[in-house]
Design an enzyme around this catalytic site. Structure first.
Site, PDB file in Angstrom:
ATOM      1  N   GLY A  11       0.861  -1.197   0.000  1.00  0.00           N
ATOM      2  CA  GLY A  11       0.000   0.000   0.000  1.00  0.00           C
ATOM      3  C   GLY A  11       0.887   1.234   0.000  1.00  0.00           C
ATOM      4  O   GLY A  11       0.542   2.277   0.554  1.00  0.00           O
ATOM      5  N   ALA A 115      -4.097  -4.386  13.822  1.00  0.00           N
ATOM      6  CA  ALA A 115      -4.717  -3.435  14.756  1.00  0.00           C
ATOM      7  C   ALA A 115      -5.444  -2.364  13.968  1.00  0.00           C
ATOM      8  O   ALA A 115      -4.947  -1.897  12.935  1.00  0.00           O
ATOM      9  CB  ALA A 115      -3.662  -2.799  15.653  1.00  0.00           C
ATOM     10  N   PHE A 118      -2.859   2.160  15.562  1.00  0.00           N
ATOM     11  CA  PHE A 118      -1.515   1.943  16.113  1.00  0.00           C
ATOM     12  C   PHE A 118      -1.081   3.088  17.023  1.00  0.00           C
ATOM     13  O   PHE A 118       0.093   3.200  17.336  1.00  0.00           O
ATOM     14  CB  PHE A 118      -0.504   1.758  14.972  1.00  0.00           C
ATOM     15  CG  PHE A 118      -0.538   0.364  14.392  1.00  0.00           C
ATOM     16  CD1 PHE A 118       0.296  -0.626  14.880  1.00  0.00           C
ATOM     17  CD2 PHE A 118      -1.422   0.034  13.387  1.00  0.00           C
ATOM     18  CE1 PHE A 118       0.264  -1.917  14.369  1.00  0.00           C
ATOM     19  CE2 PHE A 118      -1.472  -1.255  12.865  1.00  0.00           C
ATOM     20  CZ  PHE A 118      -0.620  -2.228  13.355  1.00  0.00           C
ATOM     21  N   HIS A 147     -13.861  11.111  10.028  1.00  0.00           N
ATOM     22  CA  HIS A 147     -12.659  10.927   9.210  1.00  0.00           C
ATOM     23  C   HIS A 147     -12.798  11.713   7.904  1.00  0.00           C
ATOM     24  O   HIS A 147     -13.888  12.149   7.545  1.00  0.00           O
ATOM     25  CB  HIS A 147     -12.443   9.441   8.869  1.00  0.00           C
ATOM     26  CG  HIS A 147     -11.877   8.628   9.996  1.00  0.00           C
ATOM     27  ND1 HIS A 147     -12.671   8.051  10.959  1.00  0.00           N
ATOM     28  CD2 HIS A 147     -10.598   8.317  10.316  1.00  0.00           C
ATOM     29  CE1 HIS A 147     -11.904   7.397  11.826  1.00  0.00           C
ATOM     30  NE2 HIS A 147     -10.633   7.547  11.460  1.00  0.00           N
ATOM     31  N   LYS A 151     -12.066   8.126   3.236  1.00  0.00           N
ATOM     32  CA  LYS A 151     -12.118   6.860   3.983  1.00  0.00           C
ATOM     33  C   LYS A 151     -13.311   6.036   3.523  1.00  0.00           C
ATOM     34  O   LYS A 151     -14.442   6.515   3.492  1.00  0.00           O
ATOM     35  CB  LYS A 151     -12.200   7.109   5.495  1.00  0.00           C
ATOM     36  CG  LYS A 151     -12.157   5.812   6.290  1.00  0.00           C
ATOM     37  CD  LYS A 151     -11.883   6.051   7.750  1.00  0.00           C
ATOM     38  CE  LYS A 151     -11.902   4.767   8.552  1.00  0.00           C
ATOM     39  NZ  LYS A 151     -10.865   3.809   8.150  1.00  0.00           N
ATOM     40  N   THR A 158     -11.361   1.542  14.237  1.00  0.00           N
ATOM     41  CA  THR A 158     -11.090   1.969  15.618  1.00  0.00           C
ATOM     42  C   THR A 158     -12.382   2.075  16.414  1.00  0.00           C
ATOM     43  O   THR A 158     -12.439   1.663  17.577  1.00  0.00           O
ATOM     44  CB  THR A 158     -10.365   3.328  15.607  1.00  0.00           C
ATOM     45  OG1 THR A 158      -9.157   3.175  14.873  1.00  0.00           O
ATOM     46  CG2 THR A 158     -10.050   3.798  17.017  1.00  0.00           C
TER      47      THR A 158
HETATM   48  P1  NAD Z   1      -5.027   5.036   0.517  1.00  0.00           P
HETATM   49  O1  NAD Z   1      -6.266   4.882  -0.298  1.00  0.00           O
HETATM   50  O2  NAD Z   1      -4.339   6.374   0.512  1.00  0.00           O
HETATM   51  O3  NAD Z   1      -3.941   3.945   0.055  1.00  0.00           O
HETATM   52  C1  NAD Z   1      -4.288   2.602  -0.259  1.00  0.00           C
HETATM   53  C2  NAD Z   1      -3.078   1.887  -0.829  1.00  0.00           C
HETATM   54  O4  NAD Z   1      -3.452   0.534  -1.161  1.00  0.00           O
HETATM   55  C3  NAD Z   1      -2.522   2.502  -2.114  1.00  0.00           C
HETATM   56  O5  NAD Z   1      -1.100   2.458  -2.055  1.00  0.00           O
HETATM   57  C4  NAD Z   1      -3.001   1.540  -3.203  1.00  0.00           C
HETATM   58  O6  NAD Z   1      -2.139   1.494  -4.328  1.00  0.00           O
HETATM   59  C5  NAD Z   1      -2.932   0.228  -2.438  1.00  0.00           C
HETATM   60  N1  NAD Z   1      -3.730  -0.804  -3.113  1.00  0.00           N
HETATM   61  C6  NAD Z   1      -5.023  -0.753  -3.486  1.00  0.00           C
HETATM   62  N2  NAD Z   1      -5.365  -1.893  -4.106  1.00  0.00           N
HETATM   63  C7  NAD Z   1      -4.254  -2.662  -4.135  1.00  0.00           C
HETATM   64  C8  NAD Z   1      -3.967  -3.952  -4.618  1.00  0.00           C
HETATM   65  N3  NAD Z   1      -4.913  -4.700  -5.230  1.00  0.00           N
HETATM   66  N4  NAD Z   1      -2.708  -4.460  -4.427  1.00  0.00           N
HETATM   67  C9  NAD Z   1      -1.763  -3.723  -3.816  1.00  0.00           C
HETATM   68  N5  NAD Z   1      -1.975  -2.491  -3.323  1.00  0.00           N
HETATM   69  C10 NAD Z   1      -3.208  -1.977  -3.492  1.00  0.00           C
HETATM   70  O7  NAD Z   1      -5.412   4.617   1.996  1.00  0.00           O
HETATM   71  P2  NAD Z   1      -4.727   5.053   3.393  1.00  0.00           P
HETATM   72  O8  NAD Z   1      -5.379   6.308   3.920  1.00  0.00           O
HETATM   73  O9  NAD Z   1      -3.245   5.001   3.266  1.00  0.00           O
HETATM   74  O10 NAD Z   1      -5.248   3.869   4.342  1.00  0.00           O
HETATM   75  C11 NAD Z   1      -4.935   2.515   4.046  1.00  0.00           C
HETATM   76  C12 NAD Z   1      -5.625   1.610   5.062  1.00  0.00           C
HETATM   77  O11 NAD Z   1      -5.079   1.845   6.360  1.00  0.00           O
HETATM   78  C13 NAD Z   1      -7.138   1.830   5.188  1.00  0.00           C
HETATM   79  O12 NAD Z   1      -7.759   0.577   5.421  1.00  0.00           O
HETATM   80  C14 NAD Z   1      -7.263   2.712   6.427  1.00  0.00           C
HETATM   81  O13 NAD Z   1      -8.512   2.605   7.063  1.00  0.00           O
HETATM   82  C15 NAD Z   1      -6.153   2.106   7.264  1.00  0.00           C
HETATM   83  N6  NAD Z   1      -5.609   2.957   8.350  1.00  0.00           N
HETATM   84  C16 NAD Z   1      -5.298   2.309   9.502  1.00  0.00           C
HETATM   85  C17 NAD Z   1      -4.707   2.998  10.536  1.00  0.00           C
HETATM   86  C18 NAD Z   1      -4.311   2.235  11.776  1.00  0.00           C
HETATM   87  O14 NAD Z   1      -3.703   2.820  12.713  1.00  0.00           O
HETATM   88  N7  NAD Z   1      -4.584   0.925  11.830  1.00  0.00           N
HETATM   89  C19 NAD Z   1      -4.434   4.366  10.416  1.00  0.00           C
HETATM   90  C20 NAD Z   1      -4.758   5.010   9.222  1.00  0.00           C
HETATM   91  C21 NAD Z   1      -5.341   4.290   8.169  1.00  0.00           C
END
Ligand code: NAD
Length: 236
Positions: A11, A115, A118, A147, A151, A158
């Site tokens: 990602g 998680a 984080f 958010h 999103k 969370t």
């Molecule tokens: P984003 O849309 O900016 O990025 C998504 C990424 O996934 C991109 O790099 C995209 O190219 C990649 N992707 C999509 N389809 C793909 C595939 N088939 N194969 C490989 N890569 C692929 O999203 P974001 O804001 O960076 O958030 C990503 C995730 O993290 C979301 O699920 C979000 O809810 C989560 N998140 C979690 C936390 C945490 O603390 N757990 C914090 C922030 C965001």
């Protein structure tokens, strides 16, 4: 462990992926060796290999994968980690029950941390919510999260994790979600009864907190025995 931990960022072109790559550069004990995304990421670290969803199997050797992608991308990185016997740190939210079950199954063979959040602040908020729910039997419990408009999942992972802590304390939470502007992430857990109300609030103003937490956990996970670990197990 003196050698840097070699990371695959899954990602890598996303908001979180770019924060992970930028912050990993500040640490001597971590090195990004592979960046995977749907298309090639903008900011590729020196010496790292770019891989796309279609060419994930061609990723060079790595010690830990960090995944912040989308539910439809998640199965491929979990599968790669299991086949290569390397740990996975994932913060991808909106996973299905089958995907959560697949994480539990994978934890028999590799170390895994999944998680919804984080940040240290949210870990503490979870403890406070469970404690409040235990004491405030019969009070209404509502979880409101806000958010940015990009999103995709709602309620947020969370919010659901905080709701699970409220349920563990005996409450029955209801959820409400807002999607607006560029809000990084806000969670309010409200307990209300006739004549009084408590609000427990966490506001994230910068997504670096999540990226720093995930990098810290990845370093700690390197070399561990297989199993499902929680962020709290790896904070020391
Ligand atoms: P984003 O849309 O900016 O990025 C998504 C990424 O996934 C991109 O790099 C995209 O190219 C990649 N992707 C999509 N389809 C793909 C595939 N088939 N194969 C490989 N890569 C692929 O999203 P974001 O804001 O960076 O958030 C990503 C995730 O993290 C979301 O699920 C979000 O809810 C989560 N998140 C979690 C936390 C945490 O603390 N757990 C914090 C922030 C965001």
């Amino acid at each position: 462990m003196n050698e840097p931990t070699r990371l695959l960022i899954h990602g890598a072109s996303g908001r979180m992926g770019q924060a992970l790559i930028r912050l990993a550069r500040e640490r001597d004990d971590l090195r990004v060796v592979a960046a995977a995304a749907r298309s090639a990421p903008d900011d590729l670290p020196a010496g790292a290999t770019s891989v796309t969803a279609a060419s994930l199997d061609s990723a060079p050797d790595f010690d830990v994968a960090i995944d912040f992608s989308l539910p439809e991308a998640f199965d491929a990185v979990l599968d790669l980690c299991v086949r290569r016997r390397v740990p996975l740190v994932s913060g991808t939210t909106g996973l299905s029950d089958a995907q959560r079950a697949a994480i539990d199954a994978a934890a028999m063979t590799i170390p895994v941390v999944w998680a919804a959040n984080f940040s240290l602040g949210v870990a503490v908020l979870g403890d406070l919510v469970e404690r409040a729910a235990k004491v405030l039997a019969g009070w209404d419990c509502d979880i409101v999260e806000a958010h940015h408009i990009h999103k995709k999942d709602a309620p947020s992972g969370t919010a659901l994790a905080l709701g699970a802590r409220a349920e563990a304390g005996g409450a029955s939470p209801h959820y409400a979600s807002l999607r607006a502007g560029d809000i990084v992430g806000e969670h309010t857990v409200q307990f209300a009864t006739a004549g009084e109300r408590i609000e427990l609030v966490h506001r994230a103003t910068n997504r670096d907190i999540f990226a720093r937490g995930a990098l810290h956990v990845a370093r700690r996970l390197h070399g561990r025995a297989p199993g499902a670990y929680r962020v709290g197990d790896l904070l020391d």
